[in-house]
Write a protein that holds these residues in place. Structure first.
Motif, PDB file in Angstrom:
ATOM      1  N   LYS A 721       0.851  -1.190   0.000  1.00 32.97           N
ATOM      2  CA  LYS A 721       0.000   0.000   0.000  1.00 32.97           C
ATOM      3  C   LYS A 721       0.883   1.234   0.000  1.00 32.97           C
ATOM      4  CE  LYS A 721      -3.849  -2.199   2.440  1.00 32.97           C
ATOM      5  NZ  LYS A 721      -4.728  -2.144   3.623  1.00 32.97           N
ATOM      6  N   TYR A 723       0.844   5.333   1.210  1.00 34.48           N
ATOM      7  CA  TYR A 723       0.166   6.343   2.052  1.00 34.48           C
ATOM      8  C   TYR A 723       0.923   7.656   1.937  1.00 34.48           C
ATOM      9  CZ  TYR A 723      -1.922   2.270   4.336  1.00 34.48           C
ATOM     10  OH  TYR A 723      -2.554   1.100   4.575  1.00 34.48           O
ATOM     11  N   ARG A 724       0.180   8.711   2.047  1.00 36.87           N
ATOM     12  CA  ARG A 724       0.816  10.022   2.205  1.00 36.87           C
ATOM     13  C   ARG A 724       0.891  10.311   3.698  1.00 36.87           C
ATOM     14  NH1 ARG A 724       1.866  14.262  -0.882  1.00 36.87           N
ATOM     15  NH2 ARG A 724       0.756  13.356  -2.648  1.00 36.87           N
ATOM     16  N   THR A 725       2.043  10.659   4.108  1.00 35.73           N
ATOM     17  CA  THR A 725       2.225  11.007   5.510  1.00 35.73           C
ATOM     18  C   THR A 725       2.512  12.506   5.595  1.00 35.73           C
ATOM     19  OG1 THR A 725       4.573  10.524   5.394  1.00 35.73           O
ATOM     20  CG2 THR A 725       3.115   8.691   6.013  1.00 35.73           C
TER      21      THR A 725
END
Length: 820
Positions: A721, A723-725
């Protein structure tokens, strides 16, 4: 009177031609001579139109005689002038006249009258087939014709002669003929002369003579027709003395003549008128006198004969000598040979002389004796070895005998004896030629019967035997004296004769292997048979061939061969495996033998041979031996996907197909192929496999091959996956299927960015600082194996990540599977 007769004949001819010549009248008269005699000339002319008469005038050309004329009517075309002079040239003129006797046309020619008619003076016959005519020759005649005609009218003949006298031939004996003579010149023929008659005489007697004795000649003949008496006159050749004899008989004998002398006898027949006919002379020789034998000799030489000599006798042309045993010889000489003469005989010989009359009386016989005959029956006896005796049958008229014994090497012996035996020393293997010559007062027989005697042949002393093949013995020896052929036998073959030949060698074939043979060479001769006392020689044949019973493989390169041992002890056996390029050998003294270090993937022909001190056996029946195919020298296993590998290997010698297997506790993969590669599925990631390969030949031979193990690559992460953090970073998260012992590498790339990060072993995420937001990214997370090799077949995924503050949520899209 002659002219008148001739005139009548001419008038008849003119009357005939008067009617035949009417239609041939022409304007010019033409004249030709028709016939000429010694006193007339007849001419012929063509009829002339208007002519009422014709006048013929004959004028002598060379004499002062007056012309003679004759006239004929106008229908006449032929006329004669008669009463002319013989052998005279006349000018003949024909004039055609009209009724006023005016000459319309004339023609003339010249011709000579025939000579005068001859006069016969005398006719007579001296031979039975001819009559001679003597006549007067007339002036102007160039020849004469004699004419003869039989009184019966069945014979007529003419003969040309040049003058008197002339002879008519080919007449019949004692036959009457009428003869006349005609003279001839260039003008023609005269009339025949006055005829005269004559008769031919009788034929001569045909004498037949022979001499029944040397002083007598008999004469006989067949009766001659119309003959009443015969006269014979005999005269000796070379003498003038004649003896004449008249007789009415048809046979006469003249005796008291000389022997061997030729007499000539002339015979003549007389007719009833006392005329002698033909004569015939024959000559006859009397038989010769008897000769006297002067010498009789028995001739020398190969053929016995008699030479006879005698004295010459008068009148003999040939002689014949003949013996009392019916032999003879004929010759013109005073000697001859009677060949062959019989031996051992006492005969006499006489000689008879011959000429054309026949044989003389034989001479007194002369006695002679011939050489004695040779003995017909001669033989040799050998009571004991080397002690021989020649014997023969006695013959008559013999004073003593001379016996000759000749050995075939040239050595000669002889003995002179009055007996019928002769003893001599004889050796084995020699042929002796014996002959016996008898002698008497005439000498020895010129020939003798020769008898052969051959002693028993000697045994060969240098017999050698050698083995030329496994079951064949070659026997050789030096020829021995007196042997014409040799018999070679072996006691172990029930003394069957293996060779019956003249050559001093023999091959004993088809023998039993590994057997001791006792070989005997027996010399033989046709006359004396075979010498059965010769010592045998021994020889063993080659060992028997072993046979292969079984072949088993004991390890990768060793094969054990089991064979039969058909021979006695102390036999070595050699087993040979023969390949295309190499050969392997093992030796043993028992039934097993190991062939070692045989290479894989090869085919060999295996045979066994037995060897003894005698020789080598034939190879036994060979059997094929195929070693297992060779294992490939290398096997490479390459993972294509997480669950699939590609296995490759080098070709194995002798292998046609392969079975490759990857085995682990978690499962097994296997493939069967004829290629040198195989694509295999069912592979579990992160698992260690053992690698095994079976090489299989075309005949089903199989070799087990083991190689180093193969470990499959680490498992690709799942649940990846993005994700934008905070801090404008992106985090890639995943889950690991296997133990966390691998580092992971993450690749993140989009249209305007390309990021990479490394996660340590055991970590399940990786953060990436984003420079530009709002891009669509492709993410590939893959473990990194040993030696830093990244797994290349993990599946990529595509994500769309909005910039911070956007109301839109994160869109995740599953990427396409790729092996890149």
């Amino acid at each position: 009177m002659g002219c008148y007769t001739m005139l009548l004949k001419m008038m008849k001819l003119l009357l005939l031609l008067t009617f035949t010549g009417i239609c041939t009248a022409q304007n010019d008269i033409k004249l030709s001579v028709f016939t000429v005699t010694s006193k007339s000339i007849t001419v012929q002319w063509n009829g002339l139109t208007g002519a009422s008469s014709y006048k013929i005038t004959a004028t002598p050309k060379y004499t002062p005689e007056q012309p003679i004329s004759t006239e004929f009517s106008g229908n006449t075309v032929m006329g004669s002038v008669i009463c002319l002079s013989p052998n005279t040239v006349y000018t003949m003129q024909v004039e055609a006249m009209d009724k006023a006797r005016k000459v319309l046309s004339s023609a003339q020619t010249e011709n000579k009258t025939a000579p005068a008619i001859p006069i016969i003076q005398q006719v007579y016959s001296k031979n039975s087939d001819s009559i001679t005519v003597e006549f007067t020759e007339v002036a102007g005649a160039t020849g004469y014709i004699l004419r003869a005609e039989s009184k019966m009218g069945n014979f007529f003949s003419e003969t040309n002669v040049t003058g008197s006298s002339g002879t008519m031939v080919m007449l019949q004996p004692y036959t009457d003929y009428i003869l006349s003579v005609i003279s001839v010149n260039s003008g023609g023929r005269s009339q025949p002369s006055d005829p005269k008659e004559a008769r031919t005489v009788v034929t001569a007697p045909k004498l037949t003579t022979f001499s029944p004795a040397n002083n007598t000649i008999n004469v006989s003949w067949s009766p001659v027709r119309f003959a009443v008496l015969y006269t014979l006159c005999i005269i000796r050749e070379g003498s003038s003395t004649r003896l004449k004899l008249n007789t009415t008989n048809t046979a006469v004998t003249f005796d008291n003549l000389e022997a061997g002398t030729t007499y000539c006898i002339k015979g003549t027949a007389w007719d009833a008128e006392g005329r002698t006919g033909d004569d015939l002379t024959v000559c006859q020789i009397t038989r010769p006198p008897s000769p006297d034998v002067t010498l009789v000799q028995v001739t020398q030489g190969r053929s016995l004969g008699i030479a006879v000599y005698w004295s010459s006798v008068q009148g003999a042309s040939t002689y014949m000598a003949w013996t009392s045993n019916k032999q003879n010889c004929t010759t013109e000489n005073l000697y001859c040979y009677i060949i062959p003469a019989e031996c051992g005989q006492n005969h006499s010989v006489s000689v008879t002389a011959y000429n054309d009359a026949g044989p003389s009386s034989p001479s007194y016989p002369a006695n002679y004796i011939t050489y004695p005959c040779p003995p017909e029956n001669i033989w040799v006896e050998e009571p004991t070895a080397s002690n021989c005796m020649v014997r023969w049958e006695a013959v008559p008229l013999v004073e003593h005998y001379m016996a000759f014994i000749k050995r075939d090497d040239g050595t000669e012996m002889s003995c002179n004896t009055t007996k019928t035996t002769c003893q001599f020393f004889c050796m084995c293997g020699y042929t002796y030629l014996t002959s016996v010559f008898p002698y008497n007062q005439a000498g020895s027989s010129p020939y003798a019967h020769v008898r052969n005697y051959t002693t028993i042949p000697c045994c060969p002393a240098d017999v050698s035997i050698q083995l030329v093949s496994t079951e064949t013995l070659e026997v050789m020896w030096s020829p021995v004296k007196g042997a014409e052929l040799y018999e070679t036998t072996a006691a172990e073959t029930n003394d069957i004769i293996h060779c019956n030949d003249t050559a001093p060698m023999c091959a004993l074939s088809d023998l039993s292997c590994n057997t001791q043979y006792s070989v005997t060479v027996t010399p033989c001769s046709e006359l004396r048979g075979c010498n059965r006392t010769c010592t045998p020689s021994t020889q063993e044949t080659a060992p028997c061939a072993p046979e292969i019973l079984n072949m088993t493989q004991t390890n990768n390169s060793t094969y054990r061969v089991l064979i039969t041992t058909p021979n006695s002890l102390n036999t070595n056996y050699t087993i040979t495996a023969t390949g295309r390029y190499d050969k392997y050998i093992c030796q043993s003294r028992n039934s097993t033998c190991d062939l070692t270090q045989l290479p894989c993937g090869s085919i060999y022909e295996v045979s066994a041979v037995a060897i003894t001190t005698v020789g080598k056996s034939l190879p036994g029946y060979s059997k094929p031996l195929e070693t297992g195919p060779c294992c490939p020298t290398y096997v490479n296993v390459t993972q294509v996907t997480q669950a699939m590998t590609n296995v490759t290997w080098s070709p194995g010698t002798g292998a046609r197909s392969y079975i490759t297997s990857l085995t682990s506790p978690r499962g097994q993969a296997k493939c069967h192929t004829m290629d040198s590669h195989c694509l295999m599925g069912c592979i579990t990631c992160g698992t260690t496999y053992s690698v095994n390969l079976q090489a299989i030949s075309s005949t089903g031979h199989m070799s087990e091959c083991k190689y180093l193990g193969f470990s499959s690559s680490a498992c690709c992460p799942t649940g990846v996956k993005l994700y934008r953090t905070t801090n404008n970073s992106l985090r890639v998260y995943w889950r690991s299927l296997g133990p966390q012992m691998y580092n992971h590498t993450v690749q993140l790339y989009g249209t305007g960015a390309n990021y990479t990060c490394i996660a340590a072993a055991g970590s399940m995420y990786c953060d990436i600082q984003e420079e530009t937001c709002g891009d669509v990214y492709t993410v590939v997370a893959a473990p990194v194996g040993q030696y830093g090799v990244k797994v290349t077949f993990c599946q990529p995924r595509t994500y769309s990540v909005p910039c911070p503050g956007s109301n839109a949520g994160m869109v995740i899209s599953r990427g396409k599977r790729s092996v890149n």
